[in-house]
Design a protein around this motif. Structure first.
Motif, PDB file in Angstrom:
ATOM      1  N   LYS A 133       0.807  -1.207   0.000  1.00 48.53           N
ATOM      2  CA  LYS A 133       0.000   0.000   0.000  1.00 48.53           C
ATOM      3  C   LYS A 133       0.847   1.266   0.000  1.00 48.53           C
ATOM      4  N   ASP A 193      -1.637   3.412  -2.041  1.00 46.47           N
ATOM      5  CA  ASP A 193      -2.792   2.788  -2.664  1.00 46.47           C
ATOM      6  C   ASP A 193      -3.874   2.584  -1.616  1.00 46.47           C
ATOM      7  N   THR A 194      -5.022   3.153  -1.844  1.00 48.53           N
ATOM      8  CA  THR A 194      -6.151   2.968  -0.950  1.00 48.53           C
ATOM      9  C   THR A 194      -7.429   3.264  -1.703  1.00 48.53           C
ATOM     10  N   SER A 195      -8.492   2.574  -1.302  1.00 44.50           N
ATOM     11  CA  SER A 195      -9.804   2.857  -1.872  1.00 44.50           C
ATOM     12  C   SER A 195     -10.663   3.655  -0.896  1.00 44.50           C
ATOM     13  N   ASP A 196     -10.099   3.922   0.269  1.00 43.50           N
ATOM     14  CA  ASP A 196     -10.822   4.666   1.296  1.00 43.50           C
ATOM     15  C   ASP A 196     -10.658   6.166   1.022  1.00 43.50           C
ATOM     16  N   LYS A 245      -2.068   9.764  -6.321  1.00 42.65           N
ATOM     17  CA  LYS A 245      -1.783   9.029  -5.087  1.00 42.65           C
ATOM     18  C   LYS A 245      -0.299   9.116  -4.759  1.00 42.65           C
TER      19      LYS A 245
END
Lengths: 114, 116
Positions: free
Chosen positions: B3, B26-29, B73
């Motif tokens: 991440k 890397d995050t989807s939040d 990001k």
């Protein structure tokens, strides 16, 4: 002054022996954490605790155990089941698990198997 | 899946020059916080700077600034006018919102060496 105290600074363990690393904080922080750092690498989470008498496994919990009987204390035991324990261990605490709260770290314990 | 990615294992910089340490995450939040820590040879971890995902301005703390490019990001640390005492390992880290809010995850670090 408030802070986190880790002891001992250096620790030597014989094969098959359990050892306990101490971590004490006087910051009144709720959350405490244990990380392992191998040479030239980042920190990997072993265990963490958000409140007294509760803790969760991190990414590399096998061979380790913890307790959280007091808010101030979060000792880590490296058991004989941990086959490669030689590493630098860092304890940290946080006032909250909120996003903008970082960690306060102790000065670390360097564990070596002899 | 990793991440936090720091692609520079080591860097050499001349004293007084500015230096940029790269970090991608890397995050989807949608809610997350980004941190940079410095680790001198003594081993202690020193907090440098924080950036929240909803912060409109790039964070600054003295000689440290965080170049936050949300769409890419990316959360690069910029050190202006480097000093010999800046020689250390530098770690980028992230804390996500939601149920895993308690944990901070770290990148593999960049070793910065300042030449006199």
């Amino acid at each position: 002054d408030g802070g986190i105290t880790q002891s001992p600074k250096y620790l030597f363990r014989k094969e098959g022996q359990n050892v306990t690393l101490s971590c004490e904080q006087n910051l009144n922080h709720d959350a405490m954490y244990w990380y392992r750092q191998d040479p030239g690498q980042g920190l990997r989470l072993i265990y963490y605790s958000q409140i007294v008498n509760d803790f969760q496994k991190g990414d590399i919990a096998e061979g380790y155990s913890v307790s959280r009987e007091k808010k101030e204390s979060f000792p880590l035991t490296v058991t004989s089941a941990q086959k490669n324990p030689t590493a630098f261990y860092l304890c940290a605490s946080s006032i909250s698990s909120g996003l903008n709260y970082g960690y306060t770290f102790g000065s670390g314990t360097r564990l070596t198997v002899v | 899946a990793q991440k936090i990615t720091q692609t520079q294992p080591g860097m050499f910089v001349q004293e007084k020059e500015a230096v940029t340490l790269d970090c991608t995450y890397d995050t989807s939040d949608p809610s997350y916080g980004l941190f940079w820590y410095k680790q001198p040879s003594s081993g202690e971890m020193i907090f440098l700077i924080y950036q929240g995902s909803y912060d409109q301005q790039n964070a600054t703390e003295g000689r440290y600034s965080l170049n936050f490019q949300k769409a890419r990001k990316s959360a690069n640390l910029v050190i202006s006018a480097s000093q010999l005492g800046d020689s250390a390992m530098y770690f980028c880290a992230m804390r996500e919102g939601g149920s895993s809010a308690s944990k901070i995850i770290f990148g593999s670090g960049t070793r910065l060496s300042i030449r006199p």
